[in-house]
Write a protein that holds these residues in place. Structure first.
Motif, PDB file in Angstrom:
ATOM      1  N   TYR A   1      10.828  40.915  34.023  1.00  0.00           N
ATOM      2  CA  TYR A   1      10.338  42.093  34.739  1.00  0.00           C
ATOM      3  C   TYR A   1      11.070  42.276  36.061  1.00  0.00           C
ATOM      4  O   TYR A   1      11.484  43.391  36.408  1.00  0.00           O
ATOM      5  CB  TYR A   1       8.832  41.955  34.989  1.00  0.00           C
ATOM      6  CG  TYR A   1       8.239  43.122  35.764  1.00  0.00           C
ATOM      7  CD1 TYR A   1       7.698  44.206  35.105  1.00  0.00           C
ATOM      8  CD2 TYR A   1       8.218  43.116  37.162  1.00  0.00           C
ATOM      9  CE1 TYR A   1       7.161  45.273  35.815  1.00  0.00           C
ATOM     10  CE2 TYR A   1       7.694  44.179  37.870  1.00  0.00           C
ATOM     11  CZ  TYR A   1       7.166  45.253  37.191  1.00  0.00           C
ATOM     12  OH  TYR A   1       6.645  46.313  37.903  1.00  0.00           O
TER      13      TYR A   1
ATOM     14  N   TYR B   1       1.850  43.543  30.794  1.00  0.00           N
ATOM     15  CA  TYR B   1       3.257  43.975  30.833  1.00  0.00           C
ATOM     16  C   TYR B   1       3.422  45.330  30.154  1.00  0.00           C
ATOM     17  O   TYR B   1       4.247  46.145  30.577  1.00  0.00           O
ATOM     18  CB  TYR B   1       4.146  42.927  30.166  1.00  0.00           C
ATOM     19  CG  TYR B   1       4.148  41.607  30.893  1.00  0.00           C
ATOM     20  CD1 TYR B   1       5.028  41.372  31.938  1.00  0.00           C
ATOM     21  CD2 TYR B   1       3.244  40.595  30.557  1.00  0.00           C
ATOM     22  CE1 TYR B   1       5.023  40.154  32.627  1.00  0.00           C
ATOM     23  CE2 TYR B   1       3.226  39.385  31.231  1.00  0.00           C
ATOM     24  CZ  TYR B   1       4.113  39.167  32.261  1.00  0.00           C
ATOM     25  OH  TYR B   1       4.096  37.974  32.954  1.00  0.00           O
TER      26      TYR B   1
ATOM     27  N   LEU C   1       5.054  47.870  32.970  1.00  0.00           N
ATOM     28  CA  LEU C   1       6.439  48.332  32.821  1.00  0.00           C
ATOM     29  C   LEU C   1       6.529  49.833  32.542  1.00  0.00           C
ATOM     30  O   LEU C   1       7.232  50.552  33.255  1.00  0.00           O
ATOM     31  CB  LEU C   1       7.136  47.515  31.731  1.00  0.00           C
ATOM     32  CG  LEU C   1       8.661  47.540  31.749  1.00  0.00           C
ATOM     33  CD1 LEU C   1       9.186  47.018  33.082  1.00  0.00           C
ATOM     34  CD2 LEU C   1       9.219  46.690  30.619  1.00  0.00           C
TER      35      LEU C   1
END
Length: 452
Positions: A38, A271, A275
């Motif tokens: 990330y 995530y 994201l």
């Protein structure tokens, strides 16, 4: 807004968007490899996405040697603005220079740190400790790794501590953590005025330590003994600032993460939220920053002149465009309504161009007498000249391969908020650019249909 400023704004906004998503959703998770992905994606995406052909991007512009510049003072008045643009302080360039200066200082510091590491390598010698090739250093030094090489003084560490140090640094070397460190350093230097760049660099370095600690413990090291070794190392002499991570300020968080229970597999869903959310917000804000977003959606292009008069006689576009700008005394513009009133026929807009050599000729005087009844010629005001000069400077800077046709007040704008319109040929297309009362661009250039 220049393309460089726009790029920097978008890149820095992306960092500001990704940082809260990481610290709010991901920082305390024990998925260290995912966190590494990330953070690396954050730095690479922020640098690359302003260059990609996304809807948020501002089309690259460019500037033009002007053929002539026209000022329409109102629906019934016009005047010529000629001569060179008065020089003015380019505050955008000054700001970019200061920004570049800050980046240069930090990049210079990074270079000095790399040179310092090179000097350490010259003073070290190859050795093998517990089957691991290293570069041995003399004196008291904090162990570190750079690229694929481990640097330490083996005499400085007891047996158990030496094993812990080697296993920790082996993870850094084998997983190419130096690439992450250098990328974070460069990103911080290039976005030095953005607090998110500094926070993300610190987060990336911390996560690398969490990852190395976790991997070292997975080899069978005793957790308490390993943590005690870290405590002893944090009390020693600090190593090179670019690579040394055995420091007391970060030790507390490292111990907390080592003692934290493994995050549940279901937490990986964060995530999937962080994201796409960060990417969407970055692109969305980038679209709002683009000058194209500021252009009115209902804006329509005003037609250019259909008929040209040169020195009092009917002419054509090619003859007018072939003139030397310095030879033009003034240009008078009539809209379709004024042209019908003056010439008694629906011929479209009319451009009347008069050269200095013929401005007092019989043909010019006769045409002026006819035209002055519906659209008297009036000189531009100082405010108009200043606005036109600023607008012309923008066009000269941003559209070098185009040919300027007209620039002047927009007759459709509110009198209380005057606006200027420029029309030019660029890449075979007729385009328009609007400016505010100070000659600053409003939106980006729009394409209008070519008219004969």
């Amino acid at each position: 807004m220049s393309s460089t400023v726009l790029y920097l704004l978008k890149a820095n906004v992306a960092l500001l968007v990704f940082a809260p998503a990481y610290f709010g959703l991901l920082r305390r998770l024990t998925f260290f490899s995912l966190n590494r992905f990330y953070l690396l994606f954050t730095l690479l995406f922020s640098a690359a996405y302003p260059l990609l052909p996304l809807p948020a991007l501002f089309p690259a512009g460019a500037a033009l040697p002007a053929a002539f510049v026209l000022v329409e003072t109102s629906a019934a008045h016009s005047a010529m603005v000629a001569g060179p643009v008065a020089p003015a302080v380019d505050w955008g360039a000054v700001g970019l220079l200061l920004y570049a200066g800050g980046a240069a200082v930090l990049l210079g510091r990074l270079l000095v740190q790399l040179l310092s590491l090179w000097q350490l390598r010259r003073t070290s010698h190859p050795s093998v400790v517990l089957g691991q090739p290293i570069r041995a250093l003399a004196g008291v030094v904090s162990p570190f790794s750079f690229w694929r090489t481990i640097y330490l003084n083996p005499r400085q560490h007891p047996g158990a501590e030496l094993a812990a140090v080697l296993r920790h640094e082996q993870v850094h070397a084998r997983q190419w953590h130096t690439l992450d460190v250098l990328l974070a350093q460069v990103a911080q230097a290039l976005a030095w005025c953005n607090p998110a760049a500094w926070l993300l660099r610190r987060a990336l370095l911390d996560n690398l330590e969490y990852l190395a600690d976790h991997a070292a413990l997975q080899t069978g090291l005793d957790r308490q003994a390993y943590q005690y070794s870290l405590l002893c190392l944090s009390q020693g002499v600090a190593g090179p600032s670019l690579v040394s991570h055995f420091t007391f300020p970060t030790l507390k968080n490292r111990v907390i993460m080592m003692n934290s229970p493994a995050s549940a597999l279901g937490q990986t869903g964060r995530y999937l939220l962080a994201l796409p959310l960060a990417v969407g917000l970055a692109v969305g804000v980038g679209a709002a920053l683009s000058p194209a977003a500021a252009a009115p959606a209902t804006q329509t292009a005003a037609p250019g002149p259909a008929v040209y008069y040169l020195d009092g006689k009917l002419s054509d576009k090619a003859a007018v465009y072939a003139l030397d700008q310095k030879s033009i005394a003034y240009i008078h513009m009539l809209d379709e309504k004024q042209a019908r009133q003056a010439f008694g026929a629906a011929s479209g807009a009319v451009a009347i161009v008069v050269t200095t050599a013929n401005q007092n000729s019989a043909a010019v005087l006769a045409l002026n007498e006819k035209v002055d009844k519906v659209a008297p010629f009036m000189p531009a005001t100082p405010e108009q000249k200043a606005a036109i000069a600023a607008a012309q400077a923008y066009l000269l800077k941003n559209y070098p391969n185009a040919k300027l046709q007209f620039i002047g007040p927009d007759s459709k704008a509110d009198a209380a908020a005057p606006r200027y319109r420029a029309q030019f040929q660029d890449g075979g297309q007729t385009k328009q650019q609007y400016f505010d009362a100070q000659g600053q661009p409003v939106g980006t250039a729009s394409t209008s249909p070519n008219r004969r």
